[in-house]
Design an enzyme around this catalytic site. Sequence first.
Site, PDB file in Angstrom:
ATOM      1  N   CYS A   2      13.684  11.120 -15.552  1.00 57.04           N
ATOM      2  CA  CYS A   2      14.891  11.948 -15.623  1.00 57.04           C
ATOM      3  C   CYS A   2      16.157  11.117 -15.829  1.00 57.04           C
ATOM      4  O   CYS A   2      16.217   9.963 -15.437  1.00 57.04           O
ATOM      5  CB  CYS A   2      15.041  12.727 -14.330  1.00 57.04           C
ATOM      6  SG  CYS A   2      13.575  13.654 -13.884  1.00 57.04           S
ATOM      7  N   ARG A  27      14.299   7.211 -21.994  1.00 58.28           N
ATOM      8  CA  ARG A  27      13.636   7.186 -20.688  1.00 58.28           C
ATOM      9  C   ARG A  27      12.420   8.111 -20.652  1.00 58.28           C
ATOM     10  O   ARG A  27      11.613   8.032 -19.742  1.00 58.28           O
ATOM     11  CB  ARG A  27      14.631   7.626 -19.601  1.00 58.28           C
ATOM     12  CG  ARG A  27      15.719   6.615 -19.330  1.00 58.28           C
ATOM     13  CD  ARG A  27      16.773   7.209 -18.426  1.00 58.28           C
ATOM     14  NE  ARG A  27      16.243   7.618 -17.134  1.00 58.28           N
ATOM     15  CZ  ARG A  27      16.240   6.859 -16.048  1.00 58.28           C
ATOM     16  NH1 ARG A  27      16.731   5.655 -16.102  1.00 58.28           N
ATOM     17  NH2 ARG A  27      15.756   7.316 -14.921  1.00 58.28           N
ATOM     18  N   TRP A  74      11.954  14.929 -16.528  1.00 56.68           N
ATOM     19  CA  TRP A  74      10.559  14.519 -16.763  1.00 56.68           C
ATOM     20  C   TRP A  74       9.787  15.129 -15.606  1.00 56.68           C
ATOM     21  O   TRP A  74       9.941  14.726 -14.446  1.00 56.68           O
ATOM     22  CB  TRP A  74      10.461  13.004 -16.765  1.00 56.68           C
ATOM     23  CG  TRP A  74       9.120  12.475 -17.144  1.00 56.68           C
ATOM     24  CD1 TRP A  74       8.585  12.423 -18.395  1.00 56.68           C
ATOM     25  CD2 TRP A  74       8.150  11.893 -16.277  1.00 56.68           C
ATOM     26  NE1 TRP A  74       7.336  11.848 -18.352  1.00 56.68           N
ATOM     27  CE2 TRP A  74       7.045  11.511 -17.072  1.00 56.68           C
ATOM     28  CE3 TRP A  74       8.090  11.657 -14.905  1.00 56.68           C
ATOM     29  CZ2 TRP A  74       5.905  10.911 -16.537  1.00 56.68           C
ATOM     30  CZ3 TRP A  74       6.962  11.054 -14.376  1.00 56.68           C
ATOM     31  CH2 TRP A  74       5.886  10.690 -15.198  1.00 56.68           C
ATOM     32  N   ASN A 100      17.489  13.392  -9.821  1.00 59.55           N
ATOM     33  CA  ASN A 100      16.380  12.493 -10.182  1.00 59.55           C
ATOM     34  C   ASN A 100      15.684  12.095  -8.883  1.00 59.55           C
ATOM     35  O   ASN A 100      16.356  11.820  -7.896  1.00 59.55           O
ATOM     36  CB  ASN A 100      16.890  11.212 -10.837  1.00 59.55           C
ATOM     37  CG  ASN A 100      17.427  11.444 -12.224  1.00 59.55           C
ATOM     38  OD1 ASN A 100      17.392  12.557 -12.739  1.00 59.55           O
ATOM     39  ND2 ASN A 100      17.939  10.386 -12.834  1.00 59.55           N
ATOM     40  N   GLY A 101      14.356  12.018  -8.929  1.00 61.88           N
ATOM     41  CA  GLY A 101      13.620  11.609  -7.728  1.00 61.88           C
ATOM     42  C   GLY A 101      12.713  12.724  -7.244  1.00 61.88           C
ATOM     43  O   GLY A 101      12.421  13.671  -7.992  1.00 61.88           O
ATOM     44  N   GLU A 484      -3.316  -6.241 -22.095  1.00 56.73           N
ATOM     45  CA  GLU A 484      -2.006  -5.799 -22.581  1.00 56.73           C
ATOM     46  C   GLU A 484      -2.149  -5.167 -23.981  1.00 56.73           C
ATOM     47  O   GLU A 484      -1.532  -4.142 -24.276  1.00 56.73           O
ATOM     48  CB  GLU A 484      -1.031  -6.990 -22.598  1.00 56.73           C
ATOM     49  CG  GLU A 484       0.312  -6.734 -23.269  1.00 56.73           C
ATOM     50  CD  GLU A 484       1.119  -5.593 -22.690  1.00 56.73           C
ATOM     51  OE1 GLU A 484       0.716  -5.022 -21.670  1.00 56.73           O
ATOM     52  OE2 GLU A 484       2.149  -5.246 -23.286  1.00 56.73           O
ATOM     53  N   LYS A 488      -1.105  -1.297 -25.010  1.00 60.15           N
ATOM     54  CA  LYS A 488      -0.119  -1.037 -26.067  1.00 60.15           C
ATOM     55  C   LYS A 488      -0.680  -0.032 -27.071  1.00 60.15           C
ATOM     56  O   LYS A 488      -0.031   0.930 -27.438  1.00 60.15           O
ATOM     57  CB  LYS A 488       0.206  -2.366 -26.742  1.00 60.15           C
ATOM     58  CG  LYS A 488       1.580  -2.666 -27.134  1.00 60.15           C
ATOM     59  CD  LYS A 488       2.558  -3.068 -26.073  1.00 60.15           C
ATOM     60  CE  LYS A 488       2.611  -2.230 -24.828  1.00 60.15           C
ATOM     61  NZ  LYS A 488       3.302  -2.813 -23.733  1.00 60.15           N
ATOM     62  N   GLU A 491      -1.098   3.561 -25.467  1.00 64.88           N
ATOM     63  CA  GLU A 491       0.062   4.351 -25.063  1.00 64.88           C
ATOM     64  C   GLU A 491       0.882   4.891 -26.231  1.00 64.88           C
ATOM     65  O   GLU A 491       1.513   5.919 -26.098  1.00 64.88           O
ATOM     66  CB  GLU A 491       0.950   3.603 -24.057  1.00 64.88           C
ATOM     67  CG  GLU A 491       1.684   2.415 -24.603  1.00 64.88           C
ATOM     68  CD  GLU A 491       2.576   1.745 -23.555  1.00 64.88           C
ATOM     69  OE1 GLU A 491       3.092   2.421 -22.662  1.00 64.88           O
ATOM     70  OE2 GLU A 491       2.772   0.521 -23.665  1.00 64.88           O
ATOM     71  N   HIS A 507     -22.921  -6.056 -19.872  1.00 67.90           N
ATOM     72  CA  HIS A 507     -23.350  -5.411 -18.623  1.00 67.90           C
ATOM     73  C   HIS A 507     -23.117  -3.903 -18.666  1.00 67.90           C
ATOM     74  O   HIS A 507     -23.099  -3.258 -17.622  1.00 67.90           O
ATOM     75  CB  HIS A 507     -22.630  -6.060 -17.435  1.00 67.90           C
ATOM     76  CG  HIS A 507     -23.022  -7.495 -17.252  1.00 67.90           C
ATOM     77  ND1 HIS A 507     -24.215  -7.873 -16.683  1.00 67.90           N
ATOM     78  CD2 HIS A 507     -22.398  -8.641 -17.624  1.00 67.90           C
ATOM     79  CE1 HIS A 507     -24.308  -9.196 -16.682  1.00 67.90           C
ATOM     80  NE2 HIS A 507     -23.217  -9.686 -17.260  1.00 67.90           N
ATOM     81  N   LYS A 606      10.036   5.662 -19.605  1.00 68.55           N
ATOM     82  CA  LYS A 606      10.381   4.240 -19.632  1.00 68.55           C
ATOM     83  C   LYS A 606      10.396   3.653 -18.232  1.00 68.55           C
ATOM     84  O   LYS A 606       9.948   2.547 -18.005  1.00 68.55           O
ATOM     85  CB  LYS A 606      11.748   4.056 -20.301  1.00 68.55           C
ATOM     86  CG  LYS A 606      12.190   2.601 -20.416  1.00 68.55           C
ATOM     87  CD  LYS A 606      11.235   1.803 -21.295  1.00 68.55           C
ATOM     88  CE  LYS A 606      11.595   0.328 -21.371  1.00 68.55           C
ATOM     89  NZ  LYS A 606      10.426  -0.452 -21.848  1.00 68.55           N
TER      90      LYS A 606
HETATM   91  O1  M6R Z   1       9.926  -1.268 -15.480  1.00 73.76           O
HETATM   92  P1  M6R Z   1       8.601  -1.843 -15.084  1.00 73.76           P
HETATM   93  O2  M6R Z   1       8.326  -3.160 -15.713  1.00 73.76           O
HETATM   94  O3  M6R Z   1       8.415  -1.894 -13.596  1.00 73.76           O
HETATM   95  O4  M6R Z   1       7.533  -0.827 -15.649  1.00 73.76           O
HETATM   96  C1  M6R Z   1       6.181  -0.992 -15.382  1.00 73.76           C
HETATM   97  C2  M6R Z   1       5.348  -0.107 -16.273  1.00 73.76           C
HETATM   98  O5  M6R Z   1       5.661   1.234 -16.078  1.00 73.76           O
HETATM   99  C3  M6R Z   1       5.533  -0.443 -17.757  1.00 73.76           C
HETATM  100  O6  M6R Z   1       5.256  -1.782 -18.026  1.00 73.76           O
HETATM  101  C4  M6R Z   1       4.584   0.441 -18.620  1.00 73.76           C
HETATM  102  O7  M6R Z   1       3.259   0.088 -18.405  1.00 73.76           O
HETATM  103  C5  M6R Z   1       4.963   0.336 -20.099  1.00 73.76           C
HETATM  104  N1  M6R Z   1       4.936   1.634 -20.697  1.00 73.76           N
HETATM  105  C6  M6R Z   1       4.024  -0.492 -20.887  1.00 73.76           C
HETATM  106  O8  M6R Z   1       4.383  -0.588 -22.226  1.00 73.76           O
END
Ligand code: M6R
Length: 611
Positions: A2, A27, A74, A100-101, A484, A488, A491, A507, A606
Site C-alpha cells: 500500500c 510498490r 495491496w 498501511n499495515g 536467485e 527472477k 516472479e 534424488h 515491492k
Molecule cells: O526489501 P527487501 O530486500 O527486504 O525485500 C525482500 C524480498 O521481498 C524481495 O527481495 C523479493 O523477493 C523480490 N521481489 C525479489 O525480486
Amino acid sequence: MCGIVGYIGKASAVPVLVEGLKKLEYRGYDSAGLAVLENSHVEIIKTKGKMKVLEEKINGSLNGCRIGIGHTRWATHGRPSDINSHPHKDCSGTIAVVHNGIIENYQSLKEWLQEIGHRFVSETDTEVLPHLIEEFYNKTNDLLKAIKMTIAKIEGSYAVVVLSRDYPGEIFAARKDSPLIVGLGDGENFFASDIPAILNHTRRIYILDDGDIARISETEVDVYDSNGNKKVKEETYVEWDAEAAEKGGYDHFMLKEIHEQPEAVRKTLSGRIDAFTGKVNLKEISLTKEYLEGIRNIAIVACGTASYAGLVGKYAIEKLTRIPVMWDIASEFRYRDPLVDEKTLMIVISQSGETADTLAALREAKKKGSRVLAITNVVGSSISREADEVLYTLAGPEIAVASTKAYVTQLIAMYLLAYDIACKLGKITEGEVVQGVYALTKLSEQIKEVLKCEASIKEWAQEISRWEDVYFLGRGIDYNVAQEGQLKLKEISYIHAEALAAGEMKHGTIALIEEGTPVVALATQDFLFDKMLSNIQEVQARGARVTALTFEGNTEMEKSAERVIYIPKTLPITAPVLSVVPLQLLAYYAAVARGSDVDMPRNLAKSVTVE
Ligand code: M6R
C-alpha cells in the site's frame, strides 16, 4: 504494497494526490482511492484496479479542493474491490482514513463497535479506524485526542492518515511499524509513505518515528510522541533526484536497473577500500577485533532475493573467516527459537529496510541480546533505524518489483564484510586480502562486459518463454545464484522454475526431465567443474536442453552443453556478481516475450510490510 499520500496547500489537491500515488505504483497495488474536502463534506472516489481507472472515475472533477488524502491498496484483509479500497469512512461520513499495515485485533474491535451501533460496509481491518475515531471524537470533540485513543486500542502495524470535515485546514497521521514521512513545502505540506510520492514538490522531510502522531496545515507541522508531548523533529534533506526514479529511456525499470549495476557496484565499493593498504575499510561500522574475537557465530536473516544474497554471504564469511554462519528465511526465524544470543552477530539484509518479517527477526535477535548489523538500501528505513550498525548498499532507488541492482550490491556488501572480518581476525594473508579486494574493484567493468551478451540472451529468452518449467542447477555458490535465477524467472515471467543443488537432481527431480526440458547449469567454481559436467550429462541423457554458464576459457563446456554463456574470469567467490546478470536478462526478456507486466508482476509488492 500500500501507498499513502496526503496534501494540504494552495494547489488543487486531486492532481497532487494522483501524481503522488502514481509514483508509488511500483510498490504493487490492486486498488486506489482518494478523499478530499469539498464544500464542507468529505468526497471519496475509489476503485478496484489501477490508477488509470481511478483517473477515469475522477474525470476531472473535484478541482477546487485544496486538501485530500490518497491511497493505493495491496489487499490483505478482504479481496480487491471498490468497497474494500481506501479511504474508509465513519458512520457519519465526516471522517476519512487511509491506512498501511494490519490491525491485528480488528475482529474484536469490529464486534465491539458493531454492538454499540457502528455500521461497517467493507471486509477490511482498516475500517475499524474511522469508526474508533468517530466513537472517541463524539466523546471528546477533539480529533487529536480521538486519534490518540484509537491508537491506544489497536494492535498491529499502521501508517494512518486522517481527514475530517470538522478540521478543514488540517490533516492528521500516526505511525507504528509502517513508514510515513511529512513533506515540508512552502505554504503546503504533505504526508507520504514513500519519498518519491512528494519529490516533485519538496526535498525537505521529517521521518516519523514509531508512536508519532502528526498534524499538518498549510503552514504548520506538529509532531507528538506517544505520550502526547510535542517533539522537535530533525529535518532530512533528500539528496537523490526524482530523475533517478524514472525509467530513463528504458522500456522498463527492471532493464534500467540491470544496466545500472556497474555503477551501483562501483558506488557500493567507493570509499570502502583504503587506497594505501588495499584493504577494506568500513568506517561506518564499528566491529572491532576484540568484539569479533568474542562472538561464537553469525546469523544471516532476510527474505526473497535478499536471502539468496545472504546465502552467498554465508559462504563467503565461512570461507574467509571460519566463523560458523547460520542462515534463515526471516519469516521462519522467530518461530523456531533460534540459537542466537549476545555472542551472535546478526546480519539482516533488506533492500527496502521495511520488510516486516526481517524487521521482526531483527527485533527477536536484539531481544536475545545479539548485536544487529543491517545491510540495506534505504536510509532512514525502519531496519536502518533499529539496527545497531548499518552498512548501506548504494544502489539508488530500486523501483522494479524484481530486485536486481539491490542483489548485486548486497553481494558486494557481504564480500566487504567477509574480507573486513577475516582481515581483522588475521584469518587470511595480506596477499589474499589484496587479491580479493582487487577482484571486487574489477567487477563493475566486468558487469559491463557481461551486459554485452544481451542480444543473445534475448534470443535464448524467446525459446525459454515457450516452456512452462525450467530447471536451474549449480553447486556451491553457483547453486545460490541458481536460486536467485529461478526466483527472477518465476516472479516476472510466471514460468515455473526450480533451482537444485546439481548433485541432488538425481534424488527425485530428474524424473521431471523429458525431451526438450530447458536446464540452466552454472559452472563457475573450478573445483566443482568436472562434477557439473557429469550432472549436465545426466540431464542431457534424459532429453534436457542445457544452457551452461561458465568462465571464459572453459571451452570444454561446449562439448557438453547445447549453449554456453561465458562470463569474465574473477575469483570463484566473487563469480555470483557476474553470473547472475545473464539470469536477470533471461528473466526480463522471457517476461517481455510473454507480455507480462515486468515492473509490477501480478500478486507481488515491492516492499512487503506485512507478515
Ligand atoms: O526489501 P527487501 O530486500 O527486504 O525485500 C525482500 C524480498 O521481498 C524481495 O527481495 C523479493 O523477493 C523480490 N521481489 C525479489 O525480486
